[in-house]
Design a protein around this motif. Sequence first.
Motif, PDB file in Angstrom:
ATOM      1  N   LEU B  34       0.830  -1.202   0.000  1.00  0.00           N
ATOM      2  CA  LEU B  34       0.000   0.000   0.000  1.00  0.00           C
ATOM      3  C   LEU B  34       0.870   1.259   0.000  1.00  0.00           C
ATOM      4  N   ILE B  35       1.903   1.260   0.866  1.00  0.00           N
ATOM      5  CA  ILE B  35       2.733   2.460   0.996  1.00  0.00           C
ATOM      6  C   ILE B  35       3.533   2.706  -0.278  1.00  0.00           C
ATOM      7  N   SER B  36       4.047   1.622  -0.885  1.00  0.00           N
ATOM      8  CA  SER B  36       4.880   1.847  -2.068  1.00  0.00           C
ATOM      9  C   SER B  36       4.044   2.216  -3.289  1.00  0.00           C
ATOM     10  N   GLU B  37       2.810   1.710  -3.356  1.00  0.00           N
ATOM     11  CA  GLU B  37       1.997   1.996  -4.538  1.00  0.00           C
ATOM     12  C   GLU B  37       1.210   3.298  -4.408  1.00  0.00           C
ATOM     13  N   ARG B  38       0.764   3.586  -3.186  1.00  0.00           N
ATOM     14  CA  ARG B  38      -0.073   4.772  -2.989  1.00  0.00           C
ATOM     15  C   ARG B  38       0.460   5.590  -1.835  1.00  0.00           C
ATOM     16  N   ARG B  39       1.561   6.246  -2.108  1.00  0.00           N
ATOM     17  CA  ARG B  39       2.271   7.020  -1.101  1.00  0.00           C
ATOM     18  C   ARG B  39       1.342   8.062  -0.457  1.00  0.00           C
ATOM     19  N   GLU B  40       0.402   8.585  -1.251  1.00  0.00           N
ATOM     20  CA  GLU B  40      -0.438   9.681  -0.747  1.00  0.00           C
ATOM     21  C   GLU B  40      -1.399   9.217   0.343  1.00  0.00           C
ATOM     22  N   LEU B  41      -1.520   7.887   0.527  1.00  0.00           N
ATOM     23  CA  LEU B  41      -2.423   7.399   1.565  1.00  0.00           C
ATOM     24  C   LEU B  41      -1.725   7.221   2.910  1.00  0.00           C
ATOM     25  N   LEU B  42      -0.404   7.451   2.923  1.00  0.00           N
ATOM     26  CA  LEU B  42       0.365   7.251   4.154  1.00  0.00           C
ATOM     27  C   LEU B  42      -0.184   8.075   5.322  1.00  0.00           C
ATOM     28  N   PRO B  43      -0.530   9.372   5.115  1.00  0.00           N
ATOM     29  CA  PRO B  43      -1.086  10.142   6.235  1.00  0.00           C
ATOM     30  C   PRO B  43      -2.343   9.506   6.816  1.00  0.00           C
ATOM     31  N   LEU B  44      -3.196   8.956   5.958  1.00  0.00           N
ATOM     32  CA  LEU B  44      -4.435   8.353   6.455  1.00  0.00           C
ATOM     33  C   LEU B  44      -4.122   7.102   7.277  1.00  0.00           C
ATOM     34  N   LEU B  45      -3.105   6.382   6.850  1.00  0.00           N
ATOM     35  CA  LEU B  45      -2.661   5.210   7.606  1.00  0.00           C
ATOM     36  C   LEU B  45      -2.168   5.641   8.981  1.00  0.00           C
ATOM     37  N   ALA B  46      -1.414   6.752   9.001  1.00  0.00           N
ATOM     38  CA  ALA B  46      -0.905   7.276  10.272  1.00  0.00           C
ATOM     39  C   ALA B  46      -2.057   7.690  11.177  1.00  0.00           C
ATOM     40  N   VAL B  47      -3.081   8.306  10.583  1.00  0.00           N
ATOM     41  CA  VAL B  47      -4.236   8.738  11.375  1.00  0.00           C
ATOM     42  C   VAL B  47      -4.944   7.519  11.970  1.00  0.00           C
ATOM     43  N   ALA B  48      -5.112   6.478  11.156  1.00  0.00           N
ATOM     44  CA  ALA B  48      -5.785   5.270  11.646  1.00  0.00           C
ATOM     45  C   ALA B  48      -5.006   4.649  12.803  1.00  0.00           C
ATOM     46  N   GLY B  49      -3.672   4.629  12.677  1.00  0.00           N
ATOM     47  CA  GLY B  49      -2.845   4.089  13.757  1.00  0.00           C
ATOM     48  C   GLY B  49      -2.935   4.965  14.998  1.00  0.00           C
ATOM     49  N   ALA B  50      -2.894   6.284  14.781  1.00  0.00           N
ATOM     50  CA  ALA B  50      -2.936   7.227  15.897  1.00  0.00           C
ATOM     51  C   ALA B  50      -4.267   7.124  16.629  1.00  0.00           C
ATOM     52  N   PHE B  51      -5.316   6.834  15.880  1.00  0.00           N
ATOM     53  CA  PHE B  51      -6.645   6.705  16.475  1.00  0.00           C
ATOM     54  C   PHE B  51      -6.674   5.541  17.483  1.00  0.00           C
ATOM     55  N   ILE B  52      -6.038   4.425  17.099  1.00  0.00           N
ATOM     56  CA  ILE B  52      -5.946   3.293  18.025  1.00  0.00           C
ATOM     57  C   ILE B  52      -5.124   3.697  19.248  1.00  0.00           C
ATOM     58  N   PHE B  53      -4.056   4.444  19.002  1.00  0.00           N
ATOM     59  CA  PHE B  53      -3.183   4.919  20.070  1.00  0.00           C
ATOM     60  C   PHE B  53      -3.968   5.731  21.088  1.00  0.00           C
ATOM     61  N   VAL B  54      -4.743   6.688  20.585  1.00  0.00           N
ATOM     62  CA  VAL B  54      -5.489   7.568  21.494  1.00  0.00           C
ATOM     63  C   VAL B  54      -6.548   6.768  22.251  1.00  0.00           C
ATOM     64  N   LEU B  55      -7.380   6.043  21.502  1.00  0.00           N
ATOM     65  CA  LEU B  55      -8.519   5.395  22.144  1.00  0.00           C
ATOM     66  C   LEU B  55      -8.100   4.332  23.145  1.00  0.00           C
ATOM     67  N   SER B  56      -7.012   3.602  22.850  1.00  0.00           N
ATOM     68  CA  SER B  56      -6.663   2.539  23.789  1.00  0.00           C
ATOM     69  C   SER B  56      -5.921   3.102  25.000  1.00  0.00           C
ATOM     70  N   SER B  57      -5.647   4.400  25.017  1.00  0.00           N
ATOM     71  CA  SER B  57      -5.037   4.983  26.217  1.00  0.00           C
ATOM     72  C   SER B  57      -6.095   5.572  27.142  1.00  0.00           C
ATOM     73  N   LEU B  58      -7.329   5.671  26.658  1.00  0.00           N
ATOM     74  CA  LEU B  58      -8.377   6.295  27.457  1.00  0.00           C
ATOM     75  C   LEU B  58      -9.020   5.259  28.364  1.00  0.00           C
ATOM     76  N   LYS B  59      -8.638   5.298  29.616  1.00  0.00           N
ATOM     77  CA  LYS B  59      -9.271   4.380  30.557  1.00  0.00           C
ATOM     78  C   LYS B  59     -10.480   5.066  31.122  1.00  0.00           C
ATOM     79  N   LEU B  60     -11.639   4.621  30.672  1.00  0.00           N
ATOM     80  CA  LEU B  60     -12.866   5.300  31.071  1.00  0.00           C
ATOM     81  C   LEU B  60     -13.570   4.537  32.186  1.00  0.00           C
ATOM     82  N   PRO B  61     -14.048   5.274  33.181  1.00  0.00           N
ATOM     83  CA  PRO B  61     -14.788   4.636  34.271  1.00  0.00           C
ATOM     84  C   PRO B  61     -16.198   4.293  33.827  1.00  0.00           C
ATOM     85  N   SER B  62     -16.783   3.302  34.443  1.00  0.00           N
ATOM     86  CA  SER B  62     -18.137   2.927  34.032  1.00  0.00           C
ATOM     87  C   SER B  62     -19.053   2.741  35.235  1.00  0.00           C
TER      88      SER B  62
END
Lengths: 95, 231
Positions: B34-62
């Motif tokens: 994906l990265i070698s063929e469609r370089r322009e999608l790299l930012p979106l890949l980074a965003v998707a990874g960052a989204f997992i990073f943010v959400l899995s750090s949020l320890k929410l009380p219930s």
Amino acid sequence: MKGELIFGALALLFIASFFYGMALNPGSEFGGADGAAEDVIAEVNPDYEPWIGNLGFEPPGGETESLLFALQAAIGAVVIGYFFGYYRGKGQSQQ
Amino acid sequence: MHIFEGFLPGPWWQIWFAISIPVIFFGMYRMNKLISERRELLPLLAVAGAFIFVLSSLKLPSVTGSSSHPTGTGMAAILFGPAITAVLGTIVLLYQSLFLAHGGFTTLGANVASMGIIGPVVAYVIYKAGMKANMNFYVVVFLATAFADWATYVVTSIQLALAFPAEVGGSMASFQAFAAIFATTQVPLAIMEGALTALVFKYIVQVKSDALVELKVITAETVEKLRGVVA
């Protein structure tokens, strides 16, 4: 706007449920659900000892742990904000 | 929630590694392509990874007086498919076991299987089915993400139950005990996660809809329709 409104309403409900839970369990520390799972393991198999200790870096206390969690969230948030801003700016300059 | 270091006895942790490793390698191959063929999608890949990073750090009380966190994998699964999501999930799980003593290296295989593979597969299948049924895009995103979150915790419960069958009732009884813990914390969390992911997709449609079309996530007509609603 509609999406933001729905999300805002859900977030409010979520916070309300948290306060409701706090009122129901006044003594609770809101520990991790994974800790509760450990208790179940202890109940099902009282003799079980973890066969290996922690291999990574263990935060030397709750404060440092919070820092590292905040760092994780911050790294992610910066990346998301940066690229959304980049896309938005690029879209505007093309118009 | 991830299974802690040492909390999966053999042969279970080896079995989960055996399941996860091929998927991770396949995902790395897909990601490279994906990265070698469609370089322009790299930012979106980074965003998707960052989204997992943010959400899995949020320890929410219930409500029940315990805390847990969302997984954030639904977005990457919808955009890039489960294999690439497995790689992103592995990166996050490595960070958490390396620095936070959260999860572990020996249980990494099991945690990748639940959060990085099976949850995203559920998201992907629901997403494809929902779009085929011509449902509203954001509703489908919401459902796919919420169910991916639940699936992750159901799988975690199964993994623990298989390794720790109860003396009375066996694995089934243990599964109920583990699932009961996660059900109460995870039901509201998954709903929040689904709503948040749908909101983020709304922004992606606004600023980078061509990438969605290129990834064949939605068609150009759907974009037109969604933008018409937003505007």
